[in-house]
Design an enzyme around this catalytic site. Structure first.
Site, mmCIF file in Angstrom:
data_model
loop_
_atom_site.group_PDB
_atom_site.id
_atom_site.type_symbol
_atom_site.label_atom_id
_atom_site.label_comp_id
_atom_site.label_asym_id
_atom_site.label_seq_id
_atom_site.Cartn_x
_atom_site.Cartn_y
_atom_site.Cartn_z
ATOM 1 N N THR A 1 -92.222 69.134 -85.129
ATOM 2 C CA THR A 1 -92.115 70.648 -84.518
ATOM 3 C C THR A 1 -90.732 71.025 -85.549
ATOM 4 O O THR A 1 -89.980 70.648 -86.360
ATOM 5 C CB THR A 1 -91.392 70.989 -82.825
ATOM 6 O OG1 THR A 1 -91.794 72.701 -82.963
ATOM 7 C CG2 THR A 1 -90.879 70.617 -82.839
ATOM 8 N N LYS B 1 -91.537 70.289 -90.150
ATOM 9 C CA LYS B 1 -92.886 70.077 -89.986
ATOM 10 C C LYS B 1 -94.076 70.205 -91.778
ATOM 11 O O LYS B 1 -95.121 69.938 -92.217
ATOM 12 C CB LYS B 1 -93.516 71.316 -89.935
ATOM 13 C CG LYS B 1 -94.222 71.549 -87.654
ATOM 14 C CD LYS B 1 -95.093 72.301 -87.176
ATOM 15 C CE LYS B 1 -94.748 72.440 -85.660
ATOM 16 N NZ LYS B 1 -95.296 73.199 -85.294
ATOM 17 N N GLY C 1 -93.700 76.234 -90.695
ATOM 18 C CA GLY C 1 -94.685 75.245 -90.580
ATOM 19 C C GLY C 1 -95.960 75.288 -89.623
ATOM 20 O O GLY C 1 -96.625 75.629 -90.148
ATOM 21 N N TYR D 1 -93.149 80.085 -75.983
ATOM 22 C CA TYR D 1 -93.663 79.329 -74.722
ATOM 23 C C TYR D 1 -92.482 79.077 -73.975
ATOM 24 O O TYR D 1 -92.831 78.859 -72.853
ATOM 25 C CB TYR D 1 -94.032 78.212 -74.566
ATOM 26 C CG TYR D 1 -93.655 76.969 -75.513
ATOM 27 C CD1 TYR D 1 -92.641 76.292 -74.086
ATOM 28 C CD2 TYR D 1 -93.830 76.400 -76.783
ATOM 29 C CE1 TYR D 1 -92.227 75.074 -75.074
ATOM 30 C CE2 TYR D 1 -92.908 74.521 -76.784
ATOM 31 C CZ TYR D 1 -92.401 74.271 -76.192
ATOM 32 O OH TYR D 1 -91.946 73.071 -76.532
#
Length: 415
Positions: free
Chosen positions: A52, A56, A119, A196
């Protein structure tokens, strides 16, 4: 480490929980600075990893090969080691495509604005092109040959129809940040955010209040993890596990936020909910008193209501960042739209309604110190309670019945 996630900041990642429920391996989180990242990739002391922010694209020189999808994207988020060789793919592509289809967001022939150019953005732009978007505008803060600035987007592309945020703007702990103001784009029919944590960013909540369909990043996170597990293990999992695990995480992380008039029963109901659900209860008024060593009455009489509302906003934002708790709010929390936006990011807002003649006069509360004051407050706030609530429960029966009614309605909200 056999299996795990590498990145710069991983403290609030859900990936360990997700992978260990989808597969039978132990999954670790490895936060790495730039120096440690390069050493880690050279040593290859792992079986399979996810990657992450911000690595990336930086992992590419360490790979022995990658599939055509990853080559097209130019970024990798999933790597496995086989026969000593590192093989890369990009499951962000699959996760984002799943999200679009799951929520019936059609990008064909649409003008799409992608915020951010890291990314993850490369995978998302590949999906948008493959799905036939009419025009794709890429935005980043500093100009480059293939992107525009946010200011240019506001001035020159107000006709965009779909906006996708791939930037970290609005991610915990910077909950108040917004990558764009949706009012600047009056033709938007869908907003998608890959963040998220919080569950819904402030821009997602803005979309909600404006009636614009929106999707947060948790579902994409679960979906891309499912596809990563398949790549790691050479097994095929049913897509049904994505929806099941997504809703399981949602129920564990979502707060229950109780709003309503003073003395409507928020704190009492909150205690009952906390006991029934095994959760922590946070009473925002009690937190203000604790923080200031003064009663609410003292604060309002000595400093004025405006000063109290400022303290209330600070406390609301602090606890809005928590997840999996019960939050009982003061009666006037709804007077500030930002309060409600912040609390909604991780929470379901529940209006505890009670008949006006059952609300209690409280001499310790200057704003509800007599019957007329209560009636005036109710007229001022009732439409706000209704506007900001996800559902309403009337407090006119026993506490156990009310508690169970709220839990059932709250569970229904997560489906």
């Amino acid at each position: 480490m056999e299996y795990g996630l590498i990145g710069a900041q991983l403290k609030h990642s859900f990936s360990k929980q997700i992978h260990e429920q989808l597969a039978d391996y132990q999954y670790e989180l490895w936060p790495l600075d730039e120096t440690k990242f390069h050493r880690f990739m050279k040593e290859r002391s792992f079986q399979a990893i996810n990657v992450t922010i911000p690595y990336k694209q930086k992992v590419l020189p360490y790979l022995d090969d990658m599939d055509d999808k990853a080559k097209q994207i130019g970024a990798v988020n999933t790597i496995r080691k086989k026969n000593g060789q590192l093989h890369g793919t990009n499951t962000d592509y699959d996760g984002f495509l799943y999200t679009l289809r799951r929520h019936h967001i059609t990008v064909k022939d649409q003008k799409v604005l992608v915020l951010g150019d890291g990314g993850a953005a490369q995978a998302i732009k590949a999906v948008l092109r493959d799905e036939g978007c009419r025009e794709l505008i890429s935005v980043r803060r500093s100009p480059s040959p293939h992107t525009i600035t946010y200011e240019q987007a506001r001035k020159e592309h107000t006709d965009v129809q779909i906006i996708v945020n791939t930037s970290p703007c609005g991610m915990y702990p910077n909950l108040t940040d917004m990558p764009c103001d949706l009012h600047d784009f009056p033709h938007v029919s869908a907003y998608v955010d890959i963040i998220y944590n919080p569950i819904d960013t402030k821009t997602c909540i803005q979309a909600k209040y404006m009636g614009i369909p929106y999707v947060g990043g948790l579902e994409m996170l679960v979906a891309q993890a499912k596809y990563a597990v398949e790549f790691f293990t050479d097994r095929t999992l049913s897509d049904a596990c994505i929806d099941s695990l997504y809703h399981q995480i949602l129920q564990s992380k979502r707060n229950l936020v109780l709003i309503g008039m003073p003395s409507c029963g928020k704190t009492t109901i909150g205690r009952s909910l906390a006991q029934a659900m095994g959760r922590e209860l946070i009473d925002l008024d009690a937190e203000i008193v604790k923080q200031n060593n003064r009663s609410i009455k003292q604060i309002i009489l000595e400093d004025g209501e405006a000063a109290f509302r400022q303290l209330e906003q600070q406390v609301a934002l602090r606890f809005a960042a928590k997840q999996g708790v019960i939050i009982a709010c003061g009666g006037g929390i709804v007077k500030n739209k930002d309060n409600m936006m912040h609390l909604a990011m991780n929470g379901v807002c529940i209006y505890i309604k009670r008949n006006l003649d059952q609300l209690l006069v409280d001499e310790e509360r200057p704003l509800s110190s007599d019957r007329q004051a209560i009636a005036t407050l109710y007229e001022e706030r009732k439409e706000l309670y209704e506007a900001y609530s996800d559902f309403t429960v009337t407090n006119d029966t026993d506490i156990e019945s009310i508690t169970q009614a709220i839990i059932q309605a709250w569970q229904d909200c997560q489906r």
